[in-house]
Design an enzyme around this catalytic site. Structure first.
Site, PDB file in Angstrom:
ATOM      1  CE  LYS A  95      -4.983   4.440  -1.473  1.00 24.87           C
ATOM      2  NZ  LYS A  95      -5.347   6.041  -1.727  1.00 24.87           N
ATOM      3  CE  LYS A 139       7.423   5.635  -0.455  1.00 25.13           C
ATOM      4  NZ  LYS A 139       6.960   6.047  -1.888  1.00 25.13           N
ATOM      5  CE  LYS A 181      -0.965  10.564   4.377  1.00 26.31           C
ATOM      6  NZ  LYS A 181      -0.537  10.739   2.903  1.00 26.31           N
TER       7      LYS A 181
END
Ligand code: TRP
Length: 335
Positions: A117, A199, A202
């Site tokens: 992140k 995977k 969104k």
């Protein structure tokens, strides 16, 4: 009252940073629904966690309520599951602070999600992003759960939670139950329709089917789903060599209850042309009642408020017990 039962406690959270998708449903929520009666369940919306990355305030509010409505629409009965919003139970932030002081800089530095992140949001590497696992540990330990169902990406945080709990217990006696990560045996791992190596997420919206997508969108997404460039072009389950088709087969199996062998037989000799729309239709029918019910619940503000207020009240009672014990053990004066 579930608090008094002998059932094992299960707890999980999800960040309301976007809409729910088919992967969340088939991979997680549907399993939670099946386990409703077996466990004492806490499922919450980790809204405080989303603040580690900038959110659009109105979107965050909307997503939080939408997710709660979808949880219920997916079959999580609020009478049997404690459903709540993390920020409504102040004990999370309070225990989060305490656990910050029992978690080492070095441990937090090793978290792969922090590394990912901070690479992705290089302009906003804030303190919350770094100490987020302490808040997650608090989320978990407050409820003394036996199991924490999480995906692969969260296992490291559950491991850290166990270490922090053990460290605290070694200092002060048995305060926290040391939880196990729970990796369900069943439950499809749904991959992106555009990129079967990742995977479903969104962050790749074209490869992602959202629970509130309209049938036309779903149809289009499946029509464009990537299949494999192998020459045989038949519907056969082989995740290594045919990841695209195999992903579609798992989705179809999860939506229809058919076995992979049944599916191979059903589309024998038909190629991908007939198969892709059939998967789309199966998904449309699976999601239709969920979409309709989510919309209905969202329109009923009073009901939704009742659910999250009752959930927070129950959660706060349980969480408060743990927090009081912790405060006492570390030497804070009781109010
Ligand atoms: N960190 C989790 C995620 O990003 C969400 C989460 C927050 C969570 N607190 C939790 C999951 C406690 C399980 C238990 O997906």
């Amino acid at each position: 009252m579930t608090e008094a039962t002998e059932k094992k406690v299960m707890l999980s959270g999800i960040q309301p940073s976007g809409a729910l998708h088919l992967g969340n449903y088939l991979g997680a929520i549907r399993n939670w629904v099946e386990r409703t009666d077996e466990f004492d369940n806490y499922y919450f919306l980790a809204d405080l966690h989303t603040l580690t990355v900038r959110q659009v305030p109105a979107d965050l509010r909307r997503h939080t309520l939408e997710l709660l409505a979808s949880y219920i629409a997916c079959g999580l009965d609020p009478e049997k599951n404690t459903l709540f919003i993390q920020s409504h139970v102040p004990a999370h932030a309070e225990l989060g602070w305490v656990l910050n002081c029992y978690t080492m800089f070095g441990e937090l530095s090793r978290m792969t999600q922090f590394k990912d992140k901070s690479a992705k949001h290089a302009d906003n590497i804030n303190g919350g992003l770094f100490t987020y696992p302490c808040l997650m540990a608090a989320d978990i330990l407050l409820y003394q759960p036996d199991y924490v169902p999480v995906g692969e990406d969260q296992k490291q945080h559950v491991e850290l939670t166990r270490n922090v709990a053990q460290r605290f217990n070694n200092l002060y006696g048995e305060v926290f139950k040391v939880p196990e990560p729970y990796i369900p045996k069943t439950g499809a791992r749904v991959m992106s329709l555009n990129d079967p190596a990742s995977k479903m997420s969104k962050s790749i919206p074209e490869g992602c089917v959202f629970l509130l997508d309209e049938p036309d969108d779903i149809r289009r997404k499946f029509k464009r789903a990537v299949t494999d460039s192998d020459t045989e072009r038949c519907v056969r389950y082989d995740p290594e060599h045919k990841p695209g088709v195999s992903n579609l087969m798992s989705i179809y199996a999860a939506c229809t209850g058919k076995s992979l062998a049944d599916i191979e037989a059903e589309f024998d000799g038909q190629g991908y042309g007939a198969f892709k729309p059939a998967v789309g239709d199966a998904v449309i029918e699976t999601l239709r009642p969920i979409r309709e019910e989510t919309r209905r619940i969202l329109a009923d503000k009073a009901y939704l408020e009742d659910v999250y207020r009752a959930g927070a009240e129950k959660a706060a009672r349980v969480a408060g017990r743990t927090l009081r014990k912790v405060y006492k053990k570390v030497g804070l004066v009781a109010r």
